[in-house]
Design a protein around this motif. Structure first.
Motif, PDB file in Angstrom:
ATOM      1  N   ASP A  16      36.198  27.496  39.358  1.00 25.40           N
ATOM      2  CA  ASP A  16      37.439  26.970  40.152  1.00 25.40           C
ATOM      3  C   ASP A  16      37.224  25.680  40.650  1.00 25.40           C
ATOM      4  O   ASP A  16      36.426  25.499  41.602  1.00 25.40           O
ATOM      5  CB  ASP A  16      37.257  27.866  41.615  1.00 25.40           C
ATOM      6  CG  ASP A  16      38.310  27.695  42.578  1.00 25.40           C
ATOM      7  OD1 ASP A  16      39.264  26.822  42.175  1.00 25.40           O
ATOM      8  OD2 ASP A  16      38.076  28.002  43.584  1.00 25.40           O
ATOM      9  N   ARG A  64      29.848  34.070  43.438  1.00 19.10           N
ATOM     10  CA  ARG A  64      29.646  32.919  44.262  1.00 19.10           C
ATOM     11  C   ARG A  64      29.342  33.010  45.523  1.00 19.10           C
ATOM     12  O   ARG A  64      29.335  34.039  46.242  1.00 19.10           O
ATOM     13  CB  ARG A  64      31.403  32.241  44.715  1.00 19.10           C
ATOM     14  CG  ARG A  64      32.187  32.761  45.443  1.00 19.10           C
ATOM     15  CD  ARG A  64      33.154  31.897  46.105  1.00 19.10           C
ATOM     16  NE  ARG A  64      34.171  31.494  45.152  1.00 19.10           N
ATOM     17  CZ  ARG A  64      35.135  30.574  45.137  1.00 19.10           C
ATOM     18  NH1 ARG A  64      35.024  30.145  46.356  1.00 19.10           N
ATOM     19  NH2 ARG A  64      35.866  30.194  44.341  1.00 19.10           N
ATOM     20  N   THR A  96      39.712  35.729  46.035  1.00 21.53           N
ATOM     21  CA  THR A  96      39.037  34.415  45.303  1.00 21.53           C
ATOM     22  C   THR A  96      37.807  34.767  44.367  1.00 21.53           C
ATOM     23  O   THR A  96      37.583  34.228  43.486  1.00 21.53           O
ATOM     24  CB  THR A  96      38.539  33.479  46.671  1.00 21.53           C
ATOM     25  OG1 THR A  96      39.703  33.527  47.487  1.00 21.53           O
ATOM     26  CG2 THR A  96      38.143  32.295  46.126  1.00 21.53           C
ATOM     27  N   ALA A  99      39.029  36.223  41.270  1.00 20.76           N
ATOM     28  CA  ALA A  99      39.585  35.169  40.447  1.00 20.76           C
ATOM     29  C   ALA A  99      38.392  34.496  39.465  1.00 20.76           C
ATOM     30  O   ALA A  99      38.686  34.001  38.254  1.00 20.76           O
ATOM     31  CB  ALA A  99      40.408  34.116  41.148  1.00 20.76           C
ATOM     32  N   ASP A 100      37.286  34.216  40.304  1.00 20.93           N
ATOM     33  CA  ASP A 100      36.233  33.821  39.598  1.00 20.93           C
ATOM     34  C   ASP A 100      35.907  34.387  38.442  1.00 20.93           C
ATOM     35  O   ASP A 100      35.370  33.923  37.350  1.00 20.93           O
ATOM     36  CB  ASP A 100      34.928  33.524  40.452  1.00 20.93           C
ATOM     37  CG  ASP A 100      34.886  32.445  41.659  1.00 20.93           C
ATOM     38  OD1 ASP A 100      35.790  31.744  41.551  1.00 20.93           O
ATOM     39  OD2 ASP A 100      34.201  32.667  42.663  1.00 20.93           O
ATOM     40  N   ALA A 103      38.234  34.182  35.569  1.00 23.26           N
ATOM     41  CA  ALA A 103      38.267  32.655  34.968  1.00 23.26           C
ATOM     42  C   ALA A 103      37.012  32.555  34.230  1.00 23.26           C
ATOM     43  O   ALA A 103      36.778  31.901  33.115  1.00 23.26           O
ATOM     44  CB  ALA A 103      38.297  31.516  35.895  1.00 23.26           C
TER      45      ALA A 103
END
Length: 304
Positions: A16, A64, A96, A99-100, A103
């Motif tokens: 990200d 994260r 979020t 989504a990490d 990805a």
């Protein structure tokens, strides 16, 4: 020398913008991503990952805010501005963090993958499966309820076991200072009380968990704060819309017996029509205390 998962290679992967995740990758075959819980790192999967890597490509990131992954700062002004009902905490919203993970897998060449998570990692995995059903083929959740249900079942004196949820839900400042002032005692408390067999977390692994947690206090608190705010908003929106986990789902839960106080399987069935729910006789850290059972459950899930 820091502990690692034997036979796995390590790399840093951008997910990200300028945020990168530390990830261990091993094996070959169809991909399985394993997400760790609190207060741990990817090392909690060290036994399970090696076994699964005999048949699958296994991807074990630090989330994260945890371990050796990047720890972006939460917007302190926004995080405390609107309390549990609004748009605060997006930096560590499970949306979020999910989504990490998507990805990360794509960066490693995988557009679809199976996903297993424990504790905090399971909350990220659930959100990934709700937000990206075309990507997540199978979902395994270890010893947690979806966020909305977690808050729903906690009430009265029985909620004392989740005191840390309420502490870290407070606006930025006090919880970070309190925890940082005695970080090893705070994080070590959970490693002690949630483990039925202390041998499951040997000294070098415990030291690695404590060192990583000590360096991650603001981001760990931000993760939990999001789960008392924006994560609830997202879960409620899915429930109101009737969104479900349509892929095969396996849930493992430690065996609390009648002390649990609620029907966890029923809670899960409301989210997952294709559900296999079972209990495991161990403590909370089941991937370390009962790795054979976890491996068996994941392999069974992947045949569905």
């Amino acid at each position: 020398m820091h502990p690692t998962i034997p036979g796995f290679t390590y790399r840093r992967v951008p997910v990200d913008g300028d945020i990168t995740l530390n990830v261990a990758v091993g094996g070959s075959g169809s991909p399985v991503v394993l997400l760790h819980g609190f207060p741990q790192t990817h090392l909690m999967w060290r036994h399970v990952a090696v076994e699964l890597a005999a048949r699958h490509t296994v991807i074990c990131p630090d989330l994260r805010g945890y371990g050796a992954s990047d720890k972006p700062a939460e917007d302190a002004g926004a995080a405390g501005a609107d309390g549990p009902d609004g748009a605060a905490g997006l930096m560590y919203a499970k949306r979020t963090m999910a989504a990490d993970v998507v990805a990360l897998a794509r960066a490693l060449g995988h557009d679809r993958f199976a996903l297993a998570g424990h504790d905090r990692g399971a909350l990220v995995a659930i959100r990934a499966a709700l937000d990206h059903p075309e990507v997540i083929t199978h979902l395994a959740s270890l010893d947690v309820l979806p966020t909305l249900d977690t808050w729903d079942v906690m009430h009265g004196t029985s909620a004392a076991v989740g005191f840390h949820l309420y502490l870290m839900a407070q606006p930025p400042g006090l919880p970070e200072r309190m925890i940082a002032a005695s970080a090893d005692a705070f994080f070590g408390h959970f490693l002690d009380i949630w483990t039925r067999d202390p041998r499951a977390i040997p000294a070098d692994i415990r030291a690695a968990y404590l060192a990583a947690s000590r360096e991650s206090v603001p981001s760990v608190v931000a993760d939990y704060r999001a789960s008392a705010g924006i994560d609830v908003v997202h879960d409620q929106a899915d429930r109101d819309a009737g969104n479900l986990l349509r892929m095969p789902v396996t849930v493992l839960q430690q065996d609390w017996g009648t002390a649990l106080g609620f029907d966890a399987a029923a809670r899960w069935r409301a989210w997952a029509p294709d559900l296999r729910h079972s209990t495991v006789s161990c403590g909370h850290f089941m991937a370390e205390e009962a790795p054979r059972e976890v491996v068996g459950a994941v392999l069974d899930l992947l045949t569905r």
